[in-house]
Scaffold this active site. Structure first.
Site, PDB file in Angstrom:
ATOM      1  N   GLY A  15      -5.004   8.350  -1.400  1.00 54.41           N
ATOM      2  CA  GLY A  15      -4.365   9.114  -2.484  1.00 54.41           C
ATOM      3  C   GLY A  15      -5.420   9.794  -3.353  1.00 54.41           C
ATOM      4  O   GLY A  15      -6.450   9.206  -3.638  1.00 54.41           O
ATOM      5  N   ARG A  76      -4.555  10.684   5.049  1.00 56.56           N
ATOM      6  CA  ARG A  76      -4.381   9.326   5.571  1.00 56.56           C
ATOM      7  C   ARG A  76      -4.567   9.460   7.074  1.00 56.56           C
ATOM      8  O   ARG A  76      -4.048  10.382   7.692  1.00 56.56           O
ATOM      9  CB  ARG A  76      -3.012   8.784   5.189  1.00 56.56           C
ATOM     10  CG  ARG A  76      -2.884   8.655   3.662  1.00 56.56           C
ATOM     11  CD  ARG A  76      -1.920   7.570   3.231  1.00 56.56           C
ATOM     12  NE  ARG A  76      -2.337   7.002   1.958  1.00 56.56           N
ATOM     13  CZ  ARG A  76      -1.907   7.446   0.760  1.00 56.56           C
ATOM     14  NH1 ARG A  76      -1.059   8.430   0.685  1.00 56.56           N
ATOM     15  NH2 ARG A  76      -2.328   6.869  -0.351  1.00 56.56           N
ATOM     16  N   ASP A 107      -8.265   0.967  -2.081  1.00 60.22           N
ATOM     17  CA  ASP A 107      -8.626  -0.205  -1.272  1.00 60.22           C
ATOM     18  C   ASP A 107      -8.451   0.015   0.228  1.00 60.22           C
ATOM     19  O   ASP A 107      -9.188  -0.570   1.025  1.00 60.22           O
ATOM     20  CB  ASP A 107      -7.911  -1.475  -1.757  1.00 60.22           C
ATOM     21  CG  ASP A 107      -6.414  -1.313  -1.830  1.00 60.22           C
ATOM     22  OD1 ASP A 107      -5.905  -0.214  -1.510  1.00 60.22           O
ATOM     23  OD2 ASP A 107      -5.738  -2.286  -2.203  1.00 60.22           O
ATOM     24  N   THR A 130      -8.515   6.144  -7.968  1.00 60.65           N
ATOM     25  CA  THR A 130      -7.058   5.965  -7.927  1.00 60.65           C
ATOM     26  C   THR A 130      -6.535   5.912  -9.355  1.00 60.65           C
ATOM     27  O   THR A 130      -7.199   5.337 -10.224  1.00 60.65           O
ATOM     28  CB  THR A 130      -6.633   4.687  -7.170  1.00 60.65           C
ATOM     29  OG1 THR A 130      -5.282   4.372  -7.507  1.00 60.65           O
ATOM     30  CG2 THR A 130      -7.494   3.487  -7.507  1.00 60.65           C
ATOM     31  N   ASP A 132      -4.046   4.261 -10.342  1.00 57.95           N
ATOM     32  CA  ASP A 132      -3.355   2.988 -10.629  1.00 57.95           C
ATOM     33  C   ASP A 132      -4.218   1.931 -11.322  1.00 57.95           C
ATOM     34  O   ASP A 132      -3.693   0.958 -11.850  1.00 57.95           O
ATOM     35  CB  ASP A 132      -2.808   2.384  -9.328  1.00 57.95           C
ATOM     36  CG  ASP A 132      -1.679   3.228  -8.759  1.00 57.95           C
ATOM     37  OD1 ASP A 132      -0.987   3.884  -9.558  1.00 57.95           O
ATOM     38  OD2 ASP A 132      -1.503   3.242  -7.531  1.00 57.95           O
ATOM     39  N   ASP A 134      -6.016  -0.320 -10.013  1.00 59.54           N
ATOM     40  CA  ASP A 134      -5.696  -1.616  -9.408  1.00 59.54           C
ATOM     41  C   ASP A 134      -6.801  -2.139  -8.493  1.00 59.54           C
ATOM     42  O   ASP A 134      -6.538  -2.855  -7.537  1.00 59.54           O
ATOM     43  CB  ASP A 134      -4.378  -1.500  -8.613  1.00 59.54           C
ATOM     44  CG  ASP A 134      -4.459  -0.437  -7.531  1.00 59.54           C
ATOM     45  OD1 ASP A 134      -5.415   0.353  -7.546  1.00 59.54           O
ATOM     46  OD2 ASP A 134      -3.564  -0.391  -6.680  1.00 59.54           O
ATOM     47  N   ARG A 176       3.441   0.700  -8.241  1.00 58.89           N
ATOM     48  CA  ARG A 176       4.332  -0.126  -7.410  1.00 58.89           C
ATOM     49  C   ARG A 176       4.018  -1.603  -7.556  1.00 58.89           C
ATOM     50  O   ARG A 176       4.894  -2.438  -7.584  1.00 58.89           O
ATOM     51  CB  ARG A 176       4.182   0.259  -5.931  1.00 58.89           C
ATOM     52  CG  ARG A 176       5.012   1.444  -5.592  1.00 58.89           C
ATOM     53  CD  ARG A 176       5.352   1.567  -4.134  1.00 58.89           C
ATOM     54  NE  ARG A 176       5.910   2.884  -3.963  1.00 58.89           N
ATOM     55  CZ  ARG A 176       5.190   3.968  -3.715  1.00 58.89           C
ATOM     56  NH1 ARG A 176       3.889   3.878  -3.556  1.00 58.89           N
ATOM     57  NH2 ARG A 176       5.767   5.140  -3.614  1.00 58.89           N
TER      58      ARG A 176
END
Ligand code: ADP
Length: 328
Positions: A15, A76, A107, A130, A132, A134, A176
């Site tokens: 992403g 991807r 990741d 990213t 996020d 995360d 998510r």
């Protein structure tokens, strides 16, 4: 710096996030500074397998620090998950004379880099890109700060219309598995409630809280919902639930979607990307490999890719408390 590395590849994978271009620029210019060659690898691991390479010098990255997305494109790539795909990628890298690469991604991209490193003893360093936030081993990932600014700006606008009509808005933001965007943007935008994957607020408590909010004279309410919030209900189901139990509210839903990933990177993300790019190249030149660059206490640190992939980030409990206090 003593090293055998003469040519470094750089790619963006998975992403995209704001700040990736600033990181590419930094990697390219750090290579130029140390007088080694740099090659842009297009479309992530797909371009690596296909040999979609382009030499990059310091001037080739002019005027990209302020741009969202990634000039190298991202993709991807299923083939890189197979031994054959990685073997094809290795052949292409060797043919081009690339000795090491820097991968900017999440990741999944780091897992690919780690497996590749194990199979071919190929030097790799990761930069976390990213929105996020995360990734274990760094307090901030590239793009997180920009995404927060985007979300807060949009919520401010939603609040203008919400308060003009005494409305309740459910605003869905990305996340998510983690609620970092929801929690931080929620506090920053003064949301009444924040629903995240890490904590179960409970639907009854939500209704109670909205009721209290109405009774206390608030003219509008904003509830931020992370995509994967723990109630298990999506924003539209939440709207139905609240309308059923609190008919006094005129409820609306806004799903922010991909706009959160776009836009010009914030100053924080540009500076972070610039620092991380320098660290990544210099780590390779020092003979380090299979590590991710991160930031902690404003210091750049290196974490083994394996740990960055396996570890989990924790939600900031103190910030949850702050949010609770602010909604009094
Ligand atoms: P992100 O890096 O944002 O988490 P993905 O999970 O899609 O995004 O991963 C990006 C790419 O990394 C994948 O398309 C694939 O090419 C590669 N990748 C992910 N997991 C693996 C794996 N287990 N082995 C090899 N390559 C992988």
């Amino acid at each position: 710096m003593s090293t055998k590395i003469q040519k470094i590849g750089v790619l963006t994978s998975g992403g995209d996030s704001p700040g990736m271009n600033a990181a590419i620029r930094s990697v390219v210019r750090t290579c130029a500074y140390h007088k080694i060659n740099c090659v842009g690898i297009y479309r992530g691991y797909q371009g690596m397998i296909e040999g979609d390479f382009k030499p990059m010098d310091a001037r080739s990255v002019n005027n990209i620090i302020n741009k969202g997305g990634t000039v190298l494109k991202s993709a991807r790539c299923m083939d890189f998950r197979t031994k054959e795909g990685r073997s094809a990628a290795h052949k292409q890298l060797k043919a081009e004379g690339i000795d090491a690469f820097v991968v900017i991604g999440g990741d999944g991209s780091f897992t690919g880099a780690m497996v590749f490193n194990q199979e071919y003893d190929f030097p790799v360093i990761g930069i976390p890109g990213t929105i996020d936030n995360d990734i274990f081993g760094t307090t901030f990932t590239l793009g997180f700060d920009t995404a927060l600014n985007t979300v807060v700006e949009v919520i401010d606008k939603i609040r203008d219309t919400a308060s003009s009509h005494n409305r309740l808005f459910f605003v869905e933001v990305m996340g998510r598995d983690v609620g970092h965007i929801a929690l931080n943007a929620g506090v920053g935008a003064g949301a009444e409630e924040i629903l995240i994957p890490e904590e179960d607020l409970g639907l009854e408590r939500l209704v109670e809280s909205l009721k209290r909010s109405k009774e206390s004279g608030k003219s509008s309410s904003i509830v931020i919902v992370a995509e994967g919030d723990k109630t298990g209900k999506n924003v539209f189901e939440l709207k139905e639930y609240v309308e059923k139990h609190l008919p006094i509210y005129d409820v609306r839903v806004s799903v922010l979607g991909h706009m959160q990933r776009g836009g010009s990177p914030s100053c924080y993300d540009r500076v972070l990307a610039s620092r991380m790019g320098v660290k990544a190249v210099e780590a390779l030149l020092e003979g380090k490999t299979s590590l991710m660059v991160g930031i902690q206490d404003n210091q750049l640190i290196l974490t083994p890719l394996e740990m960055a992939i396996k570890g989990h980030t924790k939600i900031d409990k103190e910030l949850i408390r702050v949010s609770d206090i602010m909604t009094t």
